[in-house]
Scaffold this motif. Structure first.
Motif, PDB file in Angstrom:
ATOM      1  N   GLY A 148     140.372  -5.202  16.676  1.00 33.16           N
ATOM      2  CA  GLY A 148     139.595  -4.513  15.651  1.00 33.16           C
ATOM      3  C   GLY A 148     139.425  -3.033  15.951  1.00 33.16           C
ATOM      4  O   GLY A 148     139.444  -2.604  17.113  1.00 33.16           O
ATOM      5  N   ASP A 149     139.243  -2.271  14.904  1.00 36.33           N
ATOM      6  CA  ASP A 149     139.029  -0.837  15.034  1.00 36.33           C
ATOM      7  C   ASP A 149     137.834  -0.580  15.961  1.00 36.33           C
ATOM      8  O   ASP A 149     136.772  -1.180  15.798  1.00 36.33           O
ATOM      9  N   GLN A 150     138.018   0.316  16.920  1.00 38.72           N
ATOM     10  CA  GLN A 150     136.962   0.558  17.911  1.00 38.72           C
ATOM     11  C   GLN A 150     135.651   1.004  17.260  1.00 38.72           C
ATOM     12  O   GLN A 150     134.569   0.692  17.757  1.00 38.72           O
ATOM     13  N   ALA A 151     135.753   1.718  16.138  1.00 38.79           N
ATOM     14  CA  ALA A 151     134.524   2.222  15.501  1.00 38.79           C
ATOM     15  C   ALA A 151     133.620   1.097  15.032  1.00 38.79           C
ATOM     16  O   ALA A 151     132.396   1.246  14.988  1.00 38.79           O
ATOM     17  N   GLY A 152     134.211  -0.048  14.697  1.00 39.41           N
ATOM     18  CA  GLY A 152     133.385  -1.144  14.214  1.00 39.41           C
ATOM     19  C   GLY A 152     133.469  -2.401  15.039  1.00 39.41           C
ATOM     20  O   GLY A 152     132.911  -3.438  14.653  1.00 39.41           O
ATOM     21  N   ARG A 153     134.133  -2.311  16.180  1.00 42.48           N
ATOM     22  CA  ARG A 153     134.359  -3.515  16.984  1.00 42.48           C
ATOM     23  C   ARG A 153     133.064  -4.180  17.418  1.00 42.48           C
ATOM     24  O   ARG A 153     132.968  -5.411  17.483  1.00 42.48           O
ATOM     25  N   MET A 154     132.070  -3.393  17.733  1.00 46.15           N
ATOM     26  CA  MET A 154     130.819  -3.943  18.242  1.00 46.15           C
ATOM     27  C   MET A 154     129.806  -4.276  17.137  1.00 46.15           C
ATOM     28  O   MET A 154     128.676  -4.661  17.431  1.00 46.15           O
ATOM     29  N   ASN A 155     130.204  -4.153  15.872  1.00 46.72           N
ATOM     30  CA  ASN A 155     129.268  -4.457  14.786  1.00 46.72           C
ATOM     31  C   ASN A 155     129.058  -5.957  14.599  1.00 46.72           C
ATOM     32  O   ASN A 155     128.049  -6.384  14.012  1.00 46.72           O
ATOM     33  N   MET A 156     130.021  -6.739  15.077  1.00 47.27           N
ATOM     34  CA  MET A 156     129.908  -8.204  15.039  1.00 47.27           C
ATOM     35  C   MET A 156     129.666  -8.722  13.616  1.00 47.27           C
ATOM     36  O   MET A 156     128.869  -9.644  13.394  1.00 47.27           O
ATOM     37  N   ASP A 157     130.379  -8.158  12.629  1.00 45.59           N
ATOM     38  CA  ASP A 157     130.141  -8.583  11.250  1.00 45.59           C
ATOM     39  C   ASP A 157     131.204  -9.555  10.736  1.00 45.59           C
ATOM     40  O   ASP A 157     131.162  -9.970   9.575  1.00 45.59           O
ATOM     41  N   ASN A 158     132.154  -9.904  11.572  1.00 48.27           N
ATOM     42  CA  ASN A 158     133.181 -10.893  11.224  1.00 48.27           C
ATOM     43  C   ASN A 158     134.080 -10.460  10.062  1.00 48.27           C
ATOM     44  O   ASN A 158     134.653 -11.301   9.370  1.00 48.27           O
ATOM     45  N   HIS A 159     134.195  -9.156   9.864  1.00 47.14           N
ATOM     46  CA  HIS A 159     135.185  -8.622   8.932  1.00 47.14           C
ATOM     47  C   HIS A 159     136.238  -7.884   9.758  1.00 47.14           C
ATOM     48  O   HIS A 159     135.939  -6.837  10.346  1.00 47.14           O
ATOM     49  N   PHE A 160     137.432  -8.441   9.798  1.00 51.55           N
ATOM     50  CA  PHE A 160     138.467  -7.884  10.682  1.00 51.55           C
ATOM     51  C   PHE A 160     139.105  -6.648  10.062  1.00 51.55           C
ATOM     52  O   PHE A 160     139.719  -6.709   9.000  1.00 51.55           O
ATOM     53  N   ARG A 161     138.932  -5.534  10.756  1.00 58.22           N
ATOM     54  CA  ARG A 161     139.561  -4.279  10.367  1.00 58.22           C
ATOM     55  C   ARG A 161     140.391  -3.821  11.565  1.00 58.22           C
ATOM     56  O   ARG A 161     139.855  -3.234  12.502  1.00 58.22           O
TER      57      ARG A 161
END
Length: 471
Positions: A321-334
């Motif tokens: 996953g994109d590092q900018a959102g990797r830690m958001n833990m929202d289960n939307h794979f970007r």
């Protein structure tokens, strides 16, 4: 792209040697002119006594090192590696979980979260790729499985994989299981390229012919950059271009090529590739591996929907996953753009530390510089093996191509039956390490970073004595 220009690839001329080259003095003279000779000091060379050890011992300082020609199987340990690993252990012991995101002053390692990208940037020139096209992750066979999951897309009419007739068993098993997983029969869907009867070299023309014969039914061609058994270097550029023109996806296993021969994966338009780092890159047994995905396969398109990016299918995991959102833990794979989007799990930092330590030595030179010595030292090995012999009487055959443009540093030597064990016993006794492939082949790889011409001369001397004993 990479550490050398395309026009320089494989242009190094194969040297010729005078009659007096078969002397210790001549070998030493070559060492005195070796432009890479100081790199040997950056490696730990096992002593002759240690290499025979049967219980755990510490490396000793010795004036009697072994002769190690097995870098095609496992490279020797760079002295920087334990220093880098100790730095990682110290970081873990002192700041714990903060090591993921905290950059420490005076550390040769980046924060753990960025360490795989740091290693990828240093591997990219070795394989002729953009940094974004390289990911450091997993192990070789695992990465081949992940890549085939994305690039082997069989249909009812196009489901074959073209592979090497003597593929390394792990590659063979991986391909076989991928075909079965898609519901096809490997007996029907595996097409082998191979040499003529009684030969070992596979011509480029014969490979192109197999591609022609199977273009309408094949989905993928997956070959070794260098054939592990014979040491043959395939014409990656020509084969890739031709196979793609026939509608095939092209992948390469570069286990024996990465760090051994110049590569230009991006410029050659290779679809995907994978390699290990424990051979010519010297990162340690079973060390973390690398993969390459051409930039056209790593694009992530948000133009249609910012929440639903369009990207090439792959087996996904959170570390892709994109590092900018990797830690958001929202289960939307970007996915991250490029090869890093093919990552699955967080990589072993111990492994990365070892690789970064090894690359800190490797990156002090270039593939063109390594190739210059590789061509020379392997030609010297070939010259000494063949000197004072003829094809009708010698008890061995070099099955690696004599053409230096069709090989790396390894020579594979096929012995006449009944000689392998005697030879290996004498080499072991002399503290010489080579690789054997039963029933009758030894593989000898003088590695340009740490092997010497004198070692080549001493090896050939023992080799010929052993064969005389077998007569």
């Amino acid at each position: 792209m990479g550490s050398i220009g395309t026009e320089d690839l494989q242009r190094t001329e194969k040297p010729t040697f005078p009659g007096e080259a078969n002397t210790l003095e001549y070998a030493k003279s070559l060492d005195s002119k070796d432009h890479l000779r100081l790199f040997r000091q950056q490696f730990t060379i096992p002593s002759k006594s240690n290499i025979k050890a049967t219980k755990a011992v510490k490396q000793e300082q010795s004036d009697d090192p072994c002769i190690y020609f097995c870098g095609n199987s496992l490279g020797l340990q760079p002295r920087a590696v334990p220093e880098f690993i100790q730095t990682q252990l110290d970081t873990w012991s002192t700041i714990g979980v903060h090591g993921h995101f905290r950059q420490l002053e005076d550390s040769p390692l980046s924060q753990w979260q960025l360490l795989a990208e740091h290693a990828a940037a240093r591997c990219a020139p070795i394989v002729g790729a953009a940094t974004s096209e390289v990911a450091i992750m997993g192990t070789l066979t695992m990465n081949l499985h992940l890549l085939m999951a994305s690039f082997y897309l069989p249909t009812a009419t196009k489901n074959k994989i073209i592979l090497d007739w003597k593929a390394f068993p792990s590659d063979h098993f991986a391909i076989e299981s991928q075909i079965r997983g898609h519901g096809y029969n490997p007996d029907d869907a595996m097409t082998m390229i191979g040499p003529e009867e009684g030969e070992y070299e596979v011509s480029t023309e014969s490979i192109l012919k197999v591609i022609d014969e199977n273009a309408s039914t094949a989905a993928l061609i997956l070959l070794p950059g260098i054939q592990y058994y014979t040491g043959q270097l395939f014409d990656i550029k020509t084969i890739t271009t031709y196979a793609q023109s026939k509608g095939l996806t092209v992948g390469w296993d570069l286990a024996h090529a990465a760090g051994n021969v110049p590569l230009q994966l991006h410029d050659w338009n290779v679809d995907f590739a994978a390699w290990c780092t424990y051979k010519y890159m010297n990162a340690g047994p079973g060390s973390i591996a690398g993969l390459y995905v051409h930039e056209r396969h790593g694009t992530v398109d948000y133009s249609q929907d910012a929440q639903k990016p369009v990207f090439r299918h792959r087996l996904s995991g959170w570390y892709g996953g994109d590092q900018a959102g990797r830690m958001n833990m929202d289960n939307h794979f970007r996915p991250s753009p490029g090869a890093s989007g093919y990552q699955v799990s967080n990589p072993s930092v111990i492994d990365l530390a070892s690789l970064c330590g090894a690359l800190s030595v490797f990156n002090q030179t270039s593939m063109s510089s390594l190739r210059l010595k590789s061509v020379s030292i392997t030609a010297y090995l070939e010259f000494l093996l063949l000197s004072n012999t003829n094809a009708s009487t010698r008890a061995f055959r070099i099955i690696t191509p004599s053409n230096h443009e069709a090989r790396g540093t390894q020579l594979s030597i096929l012995l006449k039956p009944g000689r392998l064990e005697t030879l290996m016993e004498m080499l072991d006794e002399a503290g010489i390490v080579v690789d054997k492939r039963k029933p009758n082949v030894i593989r000898v790889a003088p590695v340009p970073l740490y092997n010497t011409y004198e070692e080549v001369w001493r090896f050939v001397r023992i080799f010929k004595k052993a064969l005389e004993r077998c007569e």
